[in-house]
Design a protein around this motif. Structure first.
Motif, PDB file in Angstrom:
ATOM      1  N   LEU A 188      78.604   6.007  24.253  1.00  0.00           N
ATOM      2  CA  LEU A 188      79.704   4.820  24.458  1.00  0.00           C
ATOM      3  C   LEU A 188      80.321   4.935  25.636  1.00  0.00           C
ATOM      4  N   HIS A 189      80.429   3.769  26.216  1.00  0.00           N
ATOM      5  CA  HIS A 189      80.687   3.481  27.399  1.00  0.00           C
ATOM      6  C   HIS A 189      81.488   2.065  27.704  1.00  0.00           C
ATOM      7  N   THR A 190      82.226   1.775  28.665  1.00  0.00           N
ATOM      8  CA  THR A 190      82.485   0.411  28.971  1.00  0.00           C
ATOM      9  C   THR A 190      81.594  -0.002  30.152  1.00  0.00           C
ATOM     10  N   ASP A 191      81.742  -1.315  30.591  1.00  0.00           N
ATOM     11  CA  ASP A 191      80.886  -1.776  31.639  1.00  0.00           C
ATOM     12  C   ASP A 191      81.819  -2.003  32.689  1.00  0.00           C
ATOM     13  N   GLY A 192      81.015  -2.143  33.944  1.00  0.00           N
ATOM     14  CA  GLY A 192      81.595  -2.634  35.181  1.00  0.00           C
ATOM     15  C   GLY A 192      82.234  -1.288  35.799  1.00  0.00           C
ATOM     16  N   LEU A 222      84.819   0.558  23.425  1.00  0.00           N
ATOM     17  CA  LEU A 222      83.486   1.012  24.024  1.00  0.00           C
ATOM     18  C   LEU A 222      82.273   0.481  23.112  1.00  0.00           C
ATOM     19  N   HIS A 223      81.224   0.712  24.124  1.00  0.00           N
ATOM     20  CA  HIS A 223      79.898   0.270  23.109  1.00  0.00           C
ATOM     21  C   HIS A 223      78.913   1.231  23.768  1.00  0.00           C
ATOM     22  N   GLY A 224      77.824   1.043  22.527  1.00  0.00           N
ATOM     23  CA  GLY A 224      76.450   1.975  23.091  1.00  0.00           C
ATOM     24  C   GLY A 224      75.513   1.429  21.967  1.00  0.00           C
TER      25      GLY A 224
HETATM   26 FE   LIG Z   1      77.091  -1.604  28.413  1.00  0.00          FE
END
Ligand SMILES: [Fe+2]
Length: 298
Positions: free
Chosen positions: A141-145, A273-275
């Protein structure tokens, strides 16, 4: 002549927008006006493409998307077009994603590809330098940028195609559903500046500094985090990141689901968050994703 909208089966925070084939048919002609090359070279053409998308839905799609993306209680839309017919090819999907993006804001320049969007494959074998293309490990799980100077208010992820795919489900988590939010976001270490770099493939030759947690305009915590790119400068920061990573992956409130081919996850990048789960091993595995990241117009 309208899209349908409903709650995702796994979460009321996720809104599912469906486009019928008959409405997609009405996009074929206005989309034909723009080639992929002209969209890449002429930014204004993306606005007129987006306008034609909104017009098919009586100019209600832009408002609906903006409402969902800006509402802390929701913040994610999954757009599911009915694309069984072959005429809705990959170019069509690039255009549809472009249209969705430009109803919300301006995409950031994607250094990995040198365009306003990126398309990339996940395959059986991989020699790249980030988790993005590693098929058989979780993409945590993370955010972008996290490692760029530009703001990244939202992200679009569209599944362009998949072959021989088992596993690889999308995983998302709303910050307010996370059991450890209060504990981690109030830790002073999470509010310190961290140094964020990136591997070579990202083509970003600088580092940035920012904390993991900050506050939105209403004082609620927002997050900017990915496991691979922060460069902890001492034991305290290193241990904080390990605790954060463990607490995210352990969450029981993650939502996971298979994303249909042609569908888009459109998320606010501050509180979602996405993964992705690992794929099942297959020598013919191939999956292509398109991503766009950007800022809101207002
Ligand atoms: Fe991503």
């Amino acid at each position: 002549m309208s899209f349908s909208i409903s709650d995702h089966q796994n979460s009321k925070r996720v809104r599912v927008i469906k486009f019928k084939e008959s409405d997609l048919d009405r996009l074929v002609f206005p989309f034909k006006k723009h080639s992929i090359l002209s969209l890449e070279y002429k930014p204004f053409s993306r606005f007129s493409l987006a306008k034609s998308l909104d017009e098919v839905f009586q100019n209600k799609l832009s408002k609906t998307l903006n409402d969902i993306l800006n509402d802390r209680n929701t913040g994610t839309a999954i757009v599911e077009p009915e694309i069984k017919n072959k005429k809705f090819d990959k170019d069509f999907l690039v255009k549809l994603s472009t249209g969705l993006a430009y109803l919300i804001g301006n995409p950031n320049f994607d250094s990995m590809t040198g365009k306003y969007y990126a398309r990339f494959h996940v395959k059986h074998q991989d020699s790249s330098d980030s988790y993005l293309r590693k098929a058989y490990t979780n993409l945590d799980l993370h955010t972008d940028g996290t490692y760029v100077k530009e703001k990244t208010d939202w992200i679009i992820m569209t599944k362009m195609e998949e072959q021989n795919v088992g596993g690889g489900e999308s995983v998302i988590l709303h910050l307010d559903d996370w059991e450890y939010l209060e504990d981690l976001s109030s830790d002073p270490v999470g509010q310190e500046d961290f140094v964020w770099g990136s591997p070579k493939s990202k083509n970003v030759d600088y580092k940035v500094e920012h904390p993991v947690f900050s506050k939105d305009k209403n004082g609620k915590p927002v997050i900017s985090y990915i496991d691979q790119f922060p460069e902890p400068k001492n034991m305290k920061q290193g241990l904080f990141l390990q605790k954060l990573s463990d607490a995210l992956e352990q969450s029981k409130n993650k939502i996971s689901f298979p994303l249909p081919v042609g569908s888009t996850i459109f998320s606010n990048n501050y509180f979602w968050l996405h993964g992705r789960k690992a794929f099942k091993e297959h020598s013919g595995l191939s999956r292509e994703l398109l991503r766009i990241r950007g800022t809101f117009f207002n």
